[in-house]
Design an enzyme around this catalytic site. Structure first.
Site, PDB file in Angstrom:
ATOM      1  N   HIS A  72     -12.301   9.793 -30.195  1.00  0.00           N
ATOM      2  CA  HIS A  72     -10.741   9.569 -30.214  1.00  0.00           C
ATOM      3  C   HIS A  72      -9.978   9.730 -28.809  1.00  0.00           C
ATOM      4  O   HIS A  72      -8.963   9.883 -29.045  1.00  0.00           O
ATOM      5  CB  HIS A  72     -10.100  10.490 -31.355  1.00  0.00           C
ATOM      6  CG  HIS A  72     -10.717  10.143 -32.813  1.00  0.00           C
ATOM      7  ND1 HIS A  72      -9.618   9.490 -33.581  1.00  0.00           N
ATOM      8  CD2 HIS A  72     -11.772  10.589 -33.429  1.00  0.00           C
ATOM      9  CE1 HIS A  72     -10.503   9.269 -34.809  1.00  0.00           C
ATOM     10  NE2 HIS A  72     -11.419   9.930 -34.623  1.00  0.00           N
ATOM     11  N   LYS A  76       5.604  12.751 -31.896  1.00  0.00           N
ATOM     12  CA  LYS A  76       4.093  12.821 -31.748  1.00  0.00           C
ATOM     13  C   LYS A  76       3.941  14.130 -30.967  1.00  0.00           C
ATOM     14  O   LYS A  76       4.887  14.735 -30.596  1.00  0.00           O
ATOM     15  CB  LYS A  76       3.767  11.664 -30.772  1.00  0.00           C
ATOM     16  CG  LYS A  76       4.546  11.461 -29.696  1.00  0.00           C
ATOM     17  CD  LYS A  76       4.176  10.338 -28.611  1.00  0.00           C
ATOM     18  CE  LYS A  76       4.737   9.028 -29.190  1.00  0.00           C
ATOM     19  NZ  LYS A  76       3.582   7.963 -29.693  1.00  0.00           N
ATOM     20  N   ARG A  77       2.651  14.491 -30.921  1.00  0.00           N
ATOM     21  CA  ARG A  77       2.343  15.959 -30.043  1.00  0.00           C
ATOM     22  C   ARG A  77       2.864  15.632 -28.839  1.00  0.00           C
ATOM     23  O   ARG A  77       3.156  14.849 -28.080  1.00  0.00           O
ATOM     24  CB  ARG A  77       0.916  16.088 -30.134  1.00  0.00           C
ATOM     25  CG  ARG A  77       0.599  16.496 -31.649  1.00  0.00           C
ATOM     26  CD  ARG A  77       1.074  18.012 -31.895  1.00  0.00           C
ATOM     27  NE  ARG A  77       0.925  19.135 -31.075  1.00  0.00           N
ATOM     28  CZ  ARG A  77      -0.271  19.943 -31.493  1.00  0.00           C
ATOM     29  NH1 ARG A  77      -0.733  20.139 -32.563  1.00  0.00           N
ATOM     30  NH2 ARG A  77      -0.658  21.054 -30.420  1.00  0.00           N
ATOM     31  N   THR A  89      -0.949   5.920 -33.769  1.00  0.00           N
ATOM     32  CA  THR A  89      -0.749   5.332 -35.158  1.00  0.00           C
ATOM     33  C   THR A  89       0.683   5.272 -35.581  1.00  0.00           C
ATOM     34  O   THR A  89       1.261   4.900 -36.429  1.00  0.00           O
ATOM     35  CB  THR A  89      -1.855   6.267 -36.222  1.00  0.00           C
ATOM     36  OG1 THR A  89      -1.328   7.690 -35.949  1.00  0.00           O
ATOM     37  CG2 THR A  89      -3.117   5.697 -36.236  1.00  0.00           C
TER      38      THR A  89
END
Ligand code: 26V
Length: 755
Positions: free
Chosen positions: A312, A492-493, A599
């Site tokens: 990932h 997002k992070r 995503t």
């Protein structure tokens, strides 16, 4: 049906529904869902998938399960008959935040798709007592508190199954908890979560600090404890081994019960290793097969045939390598096996880069996965290509047949049917209900691109969702936003490679332009949602700079007419479900080559946002599908970036000194206004980082970003019809990004499960 549910809930509450407290109704609904979902369990006959992952970011379960079980509308009606409101009851549910970000959320989407597609596939993970930390902002800084999600009623069901797991020579008992995973009009599978009975929340000190040496009390206490010190990293190994050892024992037990004699394990089980956190399942299974009388060589083959690995990330700092003495200490029973596996590799190839144990005695988990599983996949076309060409090129040369791509996907049940009910209803009205299970049918929407009535409706739905987000922000954070402004969202992070700092520099630029009388084409609301790892200093500084800038703007009556920055506190799945349907422009601005897939990009697209993005991760595939006219692409390509790293000739200071626009934006970080509203230490450190290092090449993309973003704002303001038409095309082309498609590909190419 609603009548029946009304009676059932009254029975479960033990009093008239009208009289029941919302807490009692929530408990009754949970009970109802669990009973219903059990009825959809299907015995497994052929091969079964086990998706092992340290993270499952499942999000709230009540509404999602009601939708999947076909009960949502009736429950809503039954409740409203009693004067109750389902969304009030939903508020009572604690979100299970058992993941950090995309990797964990992907695992959750996959479980939904497996069950929906009637495939036998369970998850295996850990029952963390505290999920990802709660984020609070005070004085412009992030602070963190534990997320006690198990307080009150919870969805995990305790079983009587316990598995012995030896850690550092001491035996622990891993207890199995089950969480029902309902499919949409499909079967029910399980998420199997392991825990210890001895966990003790009182070892938590202030904030999210705790005594990391008390393994018996803390093993499953936290998701991914801060591993910036030695004890934290050791704890991570304890966690991982508890998960894989108990998981492997459970897999073998289940397969044996179905008639497997372990020589044919691969006919009964497919194991997907989600990143390297569960990699020890490989030596552990070999060890357990050995205990069952299977010779080492055969065990290696069986495990290779059973396991597959997903990569990932290409970020070196995220690839797990453990000092050998850590493993010697925690899992000495695995070390002889890992050494033998390493010896097999050394027999096979002289290429030392691929060895499991390197010359510095570090154990490379990904290397073990690639050698001793039958499949290695990346998560978007570009990512897989980069793995083959550069990061894992030496492995690709050894095993070209093992490498494959599986572009990520998202479940449309949660990310459309649940979170955007108005849009889902309109789509159903236009093309029928087939898209819910066959996402490609969304393409039928292409026939409406010139239909003004449809475009108007879409425009109104977006407006409603923006109003709903504005209400939520007001209730939650006391911030007022204008739903007539353009909503731009980056959620997002927080990580430098994702480049929230590029967005920050744009906003400073915009501030200057407005002060100089160059007002933008439209008022904008720039919305952020992001948690930063507690030990990640620059990430904290970026949050601080955004919060400080937000304050400076809010206090400036001229500028605040045109722009506003809102940082949503404690971004999680629940917040995402409110934010994503309300977005006009989705910011996907990572440095090309660095975001494996993303995503969120898919979720925003599906909900009718246009993307402003780099050619990175799955953005590339989104661009391919919608066409360059319906997406705003900017910035260096991944090849340019990779070349720049290889040449090592990027010098941030030269860009800073050579470009007055860049200089103006960066210098503002330590301007009088910013220093008056924020902290010099944080702001100066960020400025230093951007001018001295800028490892993720923000500055070379700065001007291109401004040009593209300004264009998007112009288009949004001047031609709402064309904008909405593009939004419709984005929705219509989102079908490919359904996790049902991803799961079908995994199944066809890797798992071969029977229904
Ligand atoms: C982990 C770490 C840990 C320590 C320091 C920095 C760092 C940076 C990145 C990571 C990411 C680990 C793996 C991960 O979460 N990857 C994400 O997986 C998603 C699902 O495939 C994908 O969409 C995201 O692009 C990818 O970043």
């Amino acid at each position: 049906m609603a009548e029946e549910i009304y009676r059932e809930l009254t029975k479960l509450c033990g009093k008239d529904l009208e009289q029941a407290e919302n807490e009692e109704i929530y408990a009754a609904l949970l009970n109802l869902v669990q009973t219903q979902s059990r009825k959809q369990e299907v015995p497994v006959t052929g091969r079964k998938l086990y998706y092992i992952s340290a993270e499952f970011l499942i999000g709230k379960l009540l509404s999602n399960n009601l939708i999947n079980l076909g009960l949502y509308d009736d429950v809503k009606a039954a409740l409203s008959k009693a004067g109750k409101n389902l969304s009030d009851i939903e508020e009572l549910e604690n979100e299970p935040s058992l993941g950090n970000g995309g990797l964990g959320r992907l695992a959750a989407c996959f479980l939904d798709s497996l069950a929906t597609m009637n495939l036998p596939g369970d998850g295996i993970g850990l029952r963390y007592h505290c999920g990802l930390f709660h984020q609070n902002f005070s004085d412009g800084l992030q602070s963190t508190t534990p997320d006690y999600w198990l307080n009150g009623v919870d969805w995990t069901e305790r079983t009587e199954k316990v598995y012995p797991v030896t850690l550092a020579g001491k035996e622990y008992k891993a207890r199995l908890y089950k969480l029902a995973v309902t499919g949409y009009e499909g079967r029910t599978n399980s998420l199997n979560l392991f825990d210890l009975d001895t966990i003790d929340e009182s070892v938590i000190q202030e904030g999210i600090h705790f005594d990391k040496t008390k393994i018996e009390q803390n093993l499953t206490l936290f998701l991914y404890p801060d591993d910036s010190d030695e004890e934290g990293r050791l704890l991570r190994i304890y966690q991982q081994y508890l998960m894989v050892s108990a998981g492997a024992q459970m897999i073998l037990e289940e397969c044996a019960a179905r008639g497997c004699d372990f020589h044919n394990l691969a006919d009964y089980a497919a194991i997907q290793i989600n990143d390297t956190h569960p990699s020890m399942v490989i030596p552990e299974l070999i060890r357990l097969l050995g205990e069952n009388g299977i010779e080492f060589e055969e065990a290696v083959q069986i495990v290779t045939d059973t396991c597959a690995y997903t990569n990932h990330t290409i970020l070196a700092e995220a690839l797990e390598t453990w000092p050998r003495h850590y493993l010697d200490e925690v899992v000495p029973q695995l070390m002889p096996i890992i050494e033998k596996l390493d010896a097999l590799v050394r027999e096979k190839t002289p290429d030392a880069v691929t060895y499991i144990i390197d010359s510095e005695n570090r154990v490379h988990m990904a290397h073990m996965d690639i050698h001793f599983s039958h499949s290695t996949n990346g998560v978007a076309a570009l990512h897989t290509q980069i793995l083959k060409d550069t990061e894992l090129a030496n492995f690709y040369r050894l095993y070209p047949e093992k490498f494959n791509n599986k572009t990520n996907g998202i479940t449309f049940r949660r990310w459309l049917l649940k979170c955007n009910q108005e849009l889902a209803a309109e789509i159903e009205h236009l093309i029928g209900p087939g898209f819910k299970k066959n996402a490609d049918e969304l393409e039928k929407l292409m026939q409406y691109t010139e239909d003004d009535a449809v475009l108007n409706k879409l425009y109104m739905i977006k407006k409603d969702n923006k109003k709903a987000l504005a209400d939520w922000l007001w209730r939650k954070q006391g911030v007022k936003t204008n739903p007539d402004a353009m909503f731009l969202i980056q959620s997002k992070r927080l990580h430098e490679y994702k480049r929230q700092q590029l967005n920050l520099l744009f906003l400073i630029h915009q501030y200057y332009e407005i002060r100089a009388g160059h007002t933008p084409a439209t008022p904008i609301v720039s919305i952020f949602g992001a948690k930063a790892a507690p030990a990640y200093v620059i990430a904290q500084d970026i949050i601080h700079a955004l919060l400080t800038l937000s304050k400076v703007i809010a206090e400036d009556p001229e500028v605040s007419k045109w722009m506003q920055i809102v940082f949503v506190e404690n971004y999680n799945v629940t917040a995402a479900e409110k934010m994503i349907p309300a977005c006009d422009l989705s910011e996907q601005i990572s440095l090309a080559s660095k975001e494996a897939s993303g995503t969120g990009n898919m979720k925003f697209m599906l909900n009718g946002a246009l993307t402003l993005g780099t050619m990175d991760g799955a953005n590339v595939e989104i661009a391919e599908r919608v066409g360059t006219g319906n997406i705003y692409i900017f910035g260096q390509t991944s090849n340019q970036v990779i070349r720049r790293y290889a040449d090592g000739d990027y010098c941030a200071r030269e860009w800073y000194e050579g470009d007055p626009n860049i200089r103006r934006a960066i210098d503002f970080l330590t301007s009088e206004q910013m220093l008056a509203a924020g902290h010099e230490e944080n702001l100066a450190r960020l400025k230093n980082e951007l001018t001295g290092k800028d490892w993720f090449q923000t500055l070379p993309d700065f001007n291109a970003y401004i040009v593209r973003k300004t264009q998007a704002m112009q288009d949004y303001a001047t031609n709402p019809r064309a904008w909405t038409r593009s939004a419709l095309i984005n929705i219509a082309q989102a079908g490919f990004f359904s996790s049902d498609r991803t799961i079908a590909e995994y199944n066809n190419d890797i798992w071969h499960l029977d229904k």
